[in-house]
Design a protein around this motif. Structure first.
Motif, PDB file in Angstrom:
ATOM      1  N   UNK A   2       0.823  -1.205   0.000  1.00  0.00           N
ATOM      2  CA  UNK A   2       0.000   0.000   0.000  1.00  0.00           C
ATOM      3  C   UNK A   2       0.862   1.264   0.000  1.00  0.00           C
ATOM      4  N   UNK A   3       2.041   1.154   0.605  1.00  0.00           N
ATOM      5  CA  UNK A   3       2.923   2.315   0.685  1.00  0.00           C
ATOM      6  C   UNK A   3       4.344   1.856   0.966  1.00  0.00           C
ATOM      7  N   UNK A   4       5.301   2.353   0.195  1.00  0.00           N
ATOM      8  CA  UNK A   4       6.721   2.131   0.455  1.00  0.00           C
ATOM      9  C   UNK A   4       7.442   3.440   0.151  1.00  0.00           C
ATOM     10  N   UNK A   5       7.901   4.129   1.192  1.00  0.00           N
ATOM     11  CA  UNK A   5       8.566   5.419   1.036  1.00  0.00           C
ATOM     12  C   UNK A   5       9.967   5.358   1.627  1.00  0.00           C
TER      13      UNK A   5
ATOM     14  N   UNK B 111      -6.003 -16.220   6.173  1.00  0.00           N
ATOM     15  CA  UNK B 111      -5.952 -15.124   7.128  1.00  0.00           C
ATOM     16  C   UNK B 111      -5.240 -13.955   6.477  1.00  0.00           C
ATOM     17  N   UNK B 112      -5.768 -12.754   6.689  1.00  0.00           N
ATOM     18  CA  UNK B 112      -5.131 -11.566   6.131  1.00  0.00           C
ATOM     19  C   UNK B 112      -4.382 -10.835   7.235  1.00  0.00           C
ATOM     20  N   UNK B 113      -3.138 -10.505   6.963  1.00  0.00           N
ATOM     21  CA  UNK B 113      -2.303  -9.780   7.904  1.00  0.00           C
ATOM     22  C   UNK B 113      -1.923  -8.428   7.313  1.00  0.00           C
ATOM     23  N   UNK B 114      -1.912  -7.413   8.150  1.00  0.00           N
ATOM     24  CA  UNK B 114      -1.490  -6.079   7.737  1.00  0.00           C
ATOM     25  C   UNK B 114      -0.220  -5.704   8.483  1.00  0.00           C
ATOM     26  N   UNK B 115       0.746  -5.175   7.762  1.00  0.00           N
ATOM     27  CA  UNK B 115       2.041  -4.822   8.346  1.00  0.00           C
ATOM     28  C   UNK B 115       2.315  -3.337   8.136  1.00  0.00           C
ATOM     29  N   UNK B 116       2.681  -2.649   9.215  1.00  0.00           N
ATOM     30  CA  UNK B 116       3.142  -1.264   9.152  1.00  0.00           C
ATOM     31  C   UNK B 116       4.520  -1.262   9.820  1.00  0.00           C
ATOM     32  N   UNK B 117       5.552  -0.956   9.068  1.00  0.00           N
ATOM     33  CA  UNK B 117       6.895  -1.091   9.625  1.00  0.00           C
ATOM     34  C   UNK B 117       7.859  -0.044   9.100  1.00  0.00           C
TER      35      UNK B 117
ATOM     36  N   UNK C 231      23.294  -2.261   1.878  1.00  0.00           N
ATOM     37  CA  UNK C 231      23.650  -2.701   0.532  1.00  0.00           C
ATOM     38  C   UNK C 231      24.856  -3.624   0.598  1.00  0.00           C
ATOM     39  N   UNK C 232      24.672  -4.870   0.188  1.00  0.00           N
ATOM     40  CA  UNK C 232      25.737  -5.859   0.158  1.00  0.00           C
ATOM     41  C   UNK C 232      25.789  -6.486  -1.228  1.00  0.00           C
ATOM     42  N   UNK C 233      26.956  -6.426  -1.848  1.00  0.00           N
ATOM     43  CA  UNK C 233      27.120  -7.008  -3.189  1.00  0.00           C
ATOM     44  C   UNK C 233      26.059  -6.499  -4.153  1.00  0.00           C
ATOM     45  N   UNK C 234      25.892  -5.191  -4.162  1.00  0.00           N
ATOM     46  CA  UNK C 234      24.988  -4.503  -5.101  1.00  0.00           C
ATOM     47  C   UNK C 234      23.523  -4.794  -4.856  1.00  0.00           C
ATOM     48  N   UNK C 235      23.187  -5.363  -3.691  1.00  0.00           N
ATOM     49  CA  UNK C 235      21.785  -5.649  -3.383  1.00  0.00           C
ATOM     50  C   UNK C 235      21.430  -5.127  -2.005  1.00  0.00           C
ATOM     51  N   UNK C 236      20.233  -4.560  -1.893  1.00  0.00           N
ATOM     52  CA  UNK C 236      19.745  -4.052  -0.614  1.00  0.00           C
ATOM     53  C   UNK C 236      19.106  -5.184   0.176  1.00  0.00           C
ATOM     54  N   UNK C 237      19.605  -5.408   1.386  1.00  0.00           N
ATOM     55  CA  UNK C 237      19.116  -6.485   2.236  1.00  0.00           C
ATOM     56  C   UNK C 237      18.589  -5.914   3.549  1.00  0.00           C
ATOM     57  N   UNK C 238      17.591  -6.554   4.100  1.00  0.00           N
ATOM     58  CA  UNK C 238      16.934  -6.068   5.316  1.00  0.00           C
ATOM     59  C   UNK C 238      17.766  -6.426   6.548  1.00  0.00           C
ATOM     60  N   UNK C 239      18.007  -5.423   7.385  1.00  0.00           N
ATOM     61  CA  UNK C 239      18.748  -5.634   8.629  1.00  0.00           C
ATOM     62  C   UNK C 239      17.932  -5.301   9.869  1.00  0.00           C
ATOM     63  N   UNK C 240      16.867  -4.543   9.730  1.00  0.00           N
ATOM     64  CA  UNK C 240      16.059  -4.174  10.885  1.00  0.00           C
ATOM     65  C   UNK C 240      14.625  -3.890  10.516  1.00  0.00           C
ATOM     66  N   UNK C 241      13.705  -4.250  11.399  1.00  0.00           N
ATOM     67  CA  UNK C 241      12.273  -4.002  11.212  1.00  0.00           C
ATOM     68  C   UNK C 241      11.670  -3.559  12.538  1.00  0.00           C
ATOM     69  N   UNK C 242      11.001  -2.417  12.537  1.00  0.00           N
ATOM     70  CA  UNK C 242      10.309  -1.946  13.739  1.00  0.00           C
ATOM     71  C   UNK C 242       8.845  -1.697  13.386  1.00  0.00           C
ATOM     72  N   UNK C 243       7.910  -2.378  14.048  1.00  0.00           N
ATOM     73  CA  UNK C 243       6.492  -2.155  13.773  1.00  0.00           C
ATOM     74  C   UNK C 243       6.064  -0.745  14.120  1.00  0.00           C
ATOM     75  N   UNK C 244       5.191  -0.169  13.319  1.00  0.00           N
ATOM     76  CA  UNK C 244       4.637   1.158  13.546  1.00  0.00           C
ATOM     77  C   UNK C 244       3.160   1.011  13.857  1.00  0.00           C
ATOM     78  N   UNK C 245       2.728   1.586  14.944  1.00  0.00           N
ATOM     79  CA  UNK C 245       1.315   1.488  15.335  1.00  0.00           C
ATOM     80  C   UNK C 245       0.475   2.447  14.516  1.00  0.00           C
TER      81      UNK C 245
END
Length: 223
Positions: free
Chosen positions: A160-163, A197-203, A209-223
């Protein structure tokens, strides 16, 4: 007749206790679809790169890369795009697009890994999208279910949103809102089971960036 009434009453009470016990068992059983999917994403906050110690896998990375806005020769590309030339703005746009594209692919890899038949394959797949402490956190969570032959089938992911909130040549932080539909997956039969089941994520998500690719290192849920 009175003895019969006592007997019927006692039987009804015993059945009620049994049904209640079974109901609570289903609610707390980690293999039930609702609780499984809930635990998959988790309600506990995962520390982001800027707030955690550098993972062992990243020990060779300079300290300046452990924050979203490093100080030194590496400039914040977002600042350049806001105050710089058209060339800087174009570079910013290209960088943001790559961050967003890789992030969406990372999420797809994450869910795809949940159809792995063993932990070795799960780790190999997940390592293409995650790194550091968060990689290990997801691996530990997955092992609890995969050893029971329980995976996850995600039929649809809608972003729905990626900024992108901040970015430079090596690190980025973005805000993501998305939802997905999932069912339990029987690994032995390669078949879905149970209800959808439908799940909604706000994070808020940190990437490296490792070897020319962006990899996820941290996730914090947003209320």
């Amino acid at each position: 007749m009175r003895k019969m009434n006592y007997f019927v009453g006692a039987l009804a009470l015993a059945l009620g206790v049994l049904v209640g016990t079974l109901g609570m068992s289903l609610l707390t059983n980690s293999s039930s679809p609702a609780s499984f999917i809930s635990k998959l994403r988790g309600q506990d906050k995962v520390q982001t790169v800027s707030g955690m110690q550098t993972p062992s896998i990243l020990n060779t990375v300079p300290d300046s890369l452990s924050t979203s806005n490093p100080v030194g020769p590496e400039k914040d590309v977002l600042s350049l795009g806001q105050n710089g030339s058209n060339k800087d703005t174009a570079a910013l746009s290209q960088l943001k697009q790559q961050v967003i594209t890789d992030y969406k692919q990372d999420i797809g890899i994450f869910f795809g890994a949940w159809k792995s038949t063993d932990m070795e394959n799960f780790r190999l797949k997940l390592a293409k999208a995650y790194t550091g402490d968060l990689f290990e956190k997801h691996a530990r969570r997955a092992e609890e279910y995969l050893v029971q032959g329980i995976g996850l089938d995600v039929s649809q992911i809608t972003f729905d949103r990626v900024d992108v909130e901040s970015a430079n040549e090596n690190t980025a932080t973005l805000r993501a809102d998305y939802h997905y539909t999932a069912r339990d997956y029987n690994l032995a039969d390669a078949a879905t089971v149970g209800e959808e089941h439908e799940q909604t994520v706000h994070a808020r998500v940190n990437l490296l960036k490792l070897n020319s690719r962006w990899m996820i290192t941290g996730e914090s849920p947003i209320q």
